[in-house]
Motif scaffolding. Sequence first.
Motif, short mmCIF file in Angstrom:
data_model
loop_
_atom_site.label_atom_id
_atom_site.label_comp_id
_atom_site.label_asym_id
_atom_site.label_seq_id
_atom_site.Cartn_x
_atom_site.Cartn_y
_atom_site.Cartn_z
N THR A 11 0.83 -1.20 0.00
CA THR A 11 0.00 0.00 0.00
C THR A 11 0.87 1.26 0.00
OG1 THR A 11 -0.10 0.25 2.41
CG2 THR A 11 -1.66 -1.29 1.39
N THR A 57 -1.53 -5.33 6.08
CA THR A 57 -2.98 -5.43 6.16
C THR A 57 -3.42 -6.89 6.26
OG1 THR A 57 -3.24 -3.40 4.88
CG2 THR A 57 -5.14 -4.86 5.00
N ARG A 90 -5.16 -8.70 9.57
CA ARG A 90 -6.45 -9.39 9.43
C ARG A 90 -6.36 -10.82 9.97
NH1 ARG A 90 -6.88 -9.42 4.09
NH2 ARG A 90 -7.62 -7.28 4.07
#
Length: 218
Positions: free
Chosen positions: A143, A188, A192
């Motif tokens: 990202t 990320t 998660r």
Amino acid sequence: MSPLPHRALRALERFHAARPWDHNAHFHRWILRQLPGRVGSALDVGCGSGDLARLLALRARRVHGIDADPEITARARELTPAATPVTYTAADALTGLGEQSYDVITCVAAVHHLPFEPALKAFRDHLAPGGTLVIVGVARERTPVDHLFGIVSVPLNLVMALLKSRGRPVPRPVSMTARTRPADLSFTEIARGARVVLPGARLRRRLLWRYTLVWRRR
């Protein structure tokens, strides 16, 4: 295409070759600050040559280090004074943990070598009630935020290399670690998966291409 010109990359490589420093050891004192003052037992997964395991012995009555590389665990034994309550085993991190539970489990720059969620489940299942799990890991940059942390880490890495060497070239660190490979999961994806296996886990992106995870078992 590389974000830096080839000549600049070569210059950085020469700079760091002359001033090596251990990015993982940089987090060791931070790890100790996440732990209770005294604990009964601690496990360091991916222990390398035992630097963190020996530090954990300042807090724990018993410390065990596990690493898949027999050569590295042999070196860890050589570097560990006989009176230090630390033992080592060369074994797979998922199948070689045995039946014992631990008050503290640490894992530094090793969990990305393992199937992520099965590794977290193994750590969870070997953590005693009230115990603490601390992971310092490596994530794949995907990202814009990931890349920003990576860009900011480049000048910081230069500063740290100068500070660690005090501006003078130094020999490579004595400590040994297993051969590394790039991380597969982004931060990320890591966050998660971790929150599924370890509800309430605290995760943070860090500079110097690392992230941290802290979880306490109730």
